[in-house]
Design a protein around this motif. Structure first.
Motif, PDB file in Angstrom:
ATOM      1  N   ASP A 181      27.017  38.613  32.619  1.00 26.99           N
ATOM      2  CA  ASP A 181      26.479  39.178  34.085  1.00 26.99           C
ATOM      3  C   ASP A 181      26.584  38.392  35.285  1.00 26.99           C
ATOM      4  O   ASP A 181      26.452  38.985  36.447  1.00 26.99           O
ATOM      5  N   ALA A 182      27.521  37.651  35.260  1.00 20.44           N
ATOM      6  CA  ALA A 182      27.851  36.580  36.339  1.00 20.44           C
ATOM      7  C   ALA A 182      28.773  37.600  37.234  1.00 20.44           C
ATOM      8  O   ALA A 182      29.718  38.525  36.755  1.00 20.44           O
ATOM      9  N   ILE A 183      28.579  37.647  38.662  1.00 22.23           N
ATOM     10  CA  ILE A 183      29.355  38.518  39.611  1.00 22.23           C
ATOM     11  C   ILE A 183      29.939  37.364  40.568  1.00 22.23           C
ATOM     12  O   ILE A 183      29.605  36.333  40.902  1.00 22.23           O
ATOM     13  N   GLU A 184      31.365  37.436  40.526  1.00 19.60           N
ATOM     14  CA  GLU A 184      32.268  36.623  41.256  1.00 19.60           C
ATOM     15  C   GLU A 184      32.784  37.335  42.371  1.00 19.60           C
ATOM     16  O   GLU A 184      33.489  38.384  42.395  1.00 19.60           O
ATOM     17  N   GLY A 185      32.390  36.883  43.756  1.00 13.44           N
ATOM     18  CA  GLY A 185      32.505  37.553  45.000  1.00 13.44           C
ATOM     19  C   GLY A 185      31.815  38.821  45.270  1.00 13.44           C
ATOM     20  O   GLY A 185      30.923  39.156  44.715  1.00 13.44           O
ATOM     21  N   ASP A 186      32.152  39.348  46.428  1.00 12.13           N
ATOM     22  CA  ASP A 186      31.454  40.478  47.027  1.00 12.13           C
ATOM     23  C   ASP A 186      31.596  41.626  46.149  1.00 12.13           C
ATOM     24  O   ASP A 186      32.427  41.544  45.218  1.00 12.13           O
ATOM     25  N   GLU A 187      30.521  42.490  46.235  1.00 14.31           N
ATOM     26  CA  GLU A 187      30.364  43.824  45.788  1.00 14.31           C
ATOM     27  C   GLU A 187      30.827  44.805  46.906  1.00 14.31           C
ATOM     28  O   GLU A 187      30.537  44.669  48.189  1.00 14.31           O
ATOM     29  N   TRP A 199      34.881  46.562  25.900  1.00 15.18           N
ATOM     30  CA  TRP A 199      35.604  45.373  26.593  1.00 15.18           C
ATOM     31  C   TRP A 199      34.490  44.137  26.779  1.00 15.18           C
ATOM     32  O   TRP A 199      33.445  44.397  27.541  1.00 15.18           O
ATOM     33  N   GLY A 200      34.638  43.417  26.164  1.00 17.51           N
ATOM     34  CA  GLY A 200      33.476  42.281  25.847  1.00 17.51           C
ATOM     35  C   GLY A 200      33.135  41.400  27.180  1.00 17.51           C
ATOM     36  O   GLY A 200      32.080  41.020  27.409  1.00 17.51           O
ATOM     37  N   ASP A 201      34.146  41.099  28.208  1.00 17.48           N
ATOM     38  CA  ASP A 201      33.845  40.128  29.111  1.00 17.48           C
ATOM     39  C   ASP A 201      32.946  40.808  30.233  1.00 17.48           C
ATOM     40  O   ASP A 201      32.266  40.222  30.810  1.00 17.48           O
ATOM     41  N   GLU A 202      33.008  42.200  30.534  1.00 16.27           N
ATOM     42  CA  GLU A 202      32.063  42.749  31.171  1.00 16.27           C
ATOM     43  C   GLU A 202      31.896  44.203  31.096  1.00 16.27           C
ATOM     44  O   GLU A 202      32.282  45.057  31.605  1.00 16.27           O
ATOM     45  N   PRO A 203      31.365  44.394  30.040  1.00 14.88           N
ATOM     46  CA  PRO A 203      30.971  45.876  29.581  1.00 14.88           C
ATOM     47  C   PRO A 203      30.019  46.399  30.506  1.00 14.88           C
ATOM     48  O   PRO A 203      29.555  45.836  31.175  1.00 14.88           O
ATOM     49  N   ALA A 204      30.067  47.668  30.513  1.00 15.75           N
ATOM     50  CA  ALA A 204      29.096  48.521  31.286  1.00 15.75           C
ATOM     51  C   ALA A 204      29.741  48.892  32.504  1.00 15.75           C
ATOM     52  O   ALA A 204      28.947  49.064  33.680  1.00 15.75           O
ATOM     53  N   THR A 205      30.921  48.725  32.848  1.00 15.79           N
ATOM     54  CA  THR A 205      31.577  48.498  34.455  1.00 15.79           C
ATOM     55  C   THR A 205      32.718  49.502  34.323  1.00 15.79           C
ATOM     56  O   THR A 205      33.430  49.518  33.184  1.00 15.79           O
TER      57      THR A 205
END
Length: 451
Positions: A183-189, A407-413
């Motif tokens: 769930d980590a977020i890198e940078g702005d959204e 996609w295991g790295d960031e599913p649900a996106t």
């Protein structure tokens, strides 16, 4: 019977991405889509004269994001909005305590510090967890160690529950202890003032997409596939199945022979959450000008707890709130008027008579959508991160799967959908597909069509 190199089932972000890459490589490709539109869970309503994103809204973290690079290359405008993930700080948030009273600066700082400490303890508990532990189990252990007073623990407990609902569309007790590891977020959204579906529409332009073509059966063997849609059959050397996990779980597409356990196992183990949106427009702004989010803690926010200011898209005071998890499933069974009235009453508990009568509203019901059966995937109890990538297959190099759940790295996106479509195309072509060249070809095609 029509024959193609590749059949793509589903015209969402993953399906259109893989179809575009394969078509650009010279393959004959057809995309079969049950809906009367493309985009899948990227769905923008423009009926009011401005875009309302009923499906995906955000890019969650633009740092080192190939998806953001594509958006930038296609010159799609975006607005920075860095509270699309469930946060306690980082941008101006109007917090209200459990009695519905505004929290002052000191109380807000204490709240942020409490969640920060609880989260640090939670990381330790997740690392020490055992198979079979739920996210509820590890959060309770972290709270037991916090030493906080009971009322402070209650507020954080609600925060953890709501975070799981918003991020996964699930109840906290149904999520695996590792369910938010990615769930980590890198940078702005960012969000999209012209509507997020501009991206799949531009990727899919010119492709052979058959709308309102509902696939019911996929027959496959080493020799290829036959895809059945009503009375029509389509034959190809291979297929890419990009329908949402909820559709696979529902079994509305029959596979003959049945899918092997390497793929069927992840389908059964992973969860499909419900995350519904409620947009409400008001005649006047009653919240602070600089506010990104209104958030009610504790009892005041038991159901409707967070409202996001998305007024910048339409220029009209607009708040977006969510009904997710079990609450979302209950709400989507009610008529719009009841849902909106309930949400507005929660706002009036905080702002009293300052809340005017709504001008307009939009309500989603993704859990009742036959072409998605939910909003996005999550790591249900009994599943692992490996299940996401294992779901992609391929099966005998004939059946490939793509979509956010693969996609295991960031599913649900949306990013996961894009990257999985890219991966499927590369596996079929047996070579890499450069994303910079991919974007350049889209732009060149548009320039040629504009002449």
């Amino acid at each position: 019977m029509s024959t193609f190199d590749t059949i793509v089932i589903g015209a969402g972000m993953s399906g259109l991405t893989s179809a575009r890459m394969l078509a650009d490589a010279g393959q004959s490709v057809v995309v079969l889509e049950g809906r009367d539109r493309i985009g899948g869970r990227m769905h923008t309503d423009r009926g009011a004269g401005f875009p309302v994103d009923l499906g995906a809204s955000w890019i969650h973290g633009i740092e080192d994001s190939p998806l953001w690079s594509l958006v930038h290359a296609l010159r799609i405008p975006a607005i920075e909005y860095t509270v699309g993930s469930f946060q306690v700080g980082g941008r101006p948030i109007e917090n209200f305590d459990g009695d519905g009273h505004p929290m002052d600066e000191a109380a807000t700082a204490q709240w942020i510090a409490d969640v920060d400490m609880a989260d640090r303890l939670l990381v330790e508990e997740i690392a020490a967890s055992s198979p079979g532990d739920t996210y509820l189990d590890v959060t309770e252990r972290a709270l037991d160690r916090s030493g906080f007073a009971p009322e402070r623990i209650d507020d954080i407990r609600e925060f953890f529950r709501h975070r799981v609902e918003e991020q996964c569309g699930a109840w906290i007790g149904d999520l695996d202890a590792h369910g938010l590891d990615e769930d980590a977020i890198e940078g702005d959204e960012v969000i999209f003032p012209r509507g997020y579906d501009e991206l799949p529409r531009r990727i899919g332009s010119g492709l052979d997409v058959r709308l309102e073509t509902v696939v019911t059966r996929v027959s496959w063997s080493h020799d290829g596939v036959v895809v059945h849609a009503g009375e029509t059959q389509y034959r190809a050397a291979r297929a890419i199945v990009t329908v949402p996990l909820g559709v696979l779980k529902a079994g509305t597409i029959a596979f003959e022979p049945a899918l092997p356990d390497a793929v069927a196992g992840p389908v059964s183990r992973l969860g499909m959450g419900v995350f519904n949106k409620v947009f409400v427009q008001f005649p006047e702004r009653f919240w602070n000008e600089e506010t990104y989010v209104i958030r009610a803690l504790g009892e005041a926010g038991e159901h409707w707890h967070s409202w996001y200011d998305v007024s910048a898209v339409s220029g009209i005071p607009t708040l977006l709130t969510f009904a997710a998890g079990p609450f979302g499933r209950r709400m989507q069974e009610l008529p719009d008027a009841e849902i909106v009235a309930d949400a507005v009453s929660a706002l009036r508990f905080l702002y009293s008579d300052a809340v005017g009568e709504p001008l307009a509203h939009w309500v989603t019901r993704w859990g009742e959508d036959e072409f998605s059966n939910g909003s996005y995937s999550h790591l249900a109890l009994g599943s692992t991160h490996h299940d996401h990538d294992a779901l992609a297959g391929p099966v005998d190099e004939v059946l490939h799967f793509a979509g956010e759940a693969t996609w295991g790295d960031e599913p649900a996106t949306v990013g996961a959908a894009f990257y999985s479509g890219h991966r499927a195309a590369e596996r079929i072509l047996d070579r890499s597909v450069d994303l910079t060249e991919f974007a350049a070809r889209i732009t060149a095609r548009e320039q040629t069509e504009a002449r």
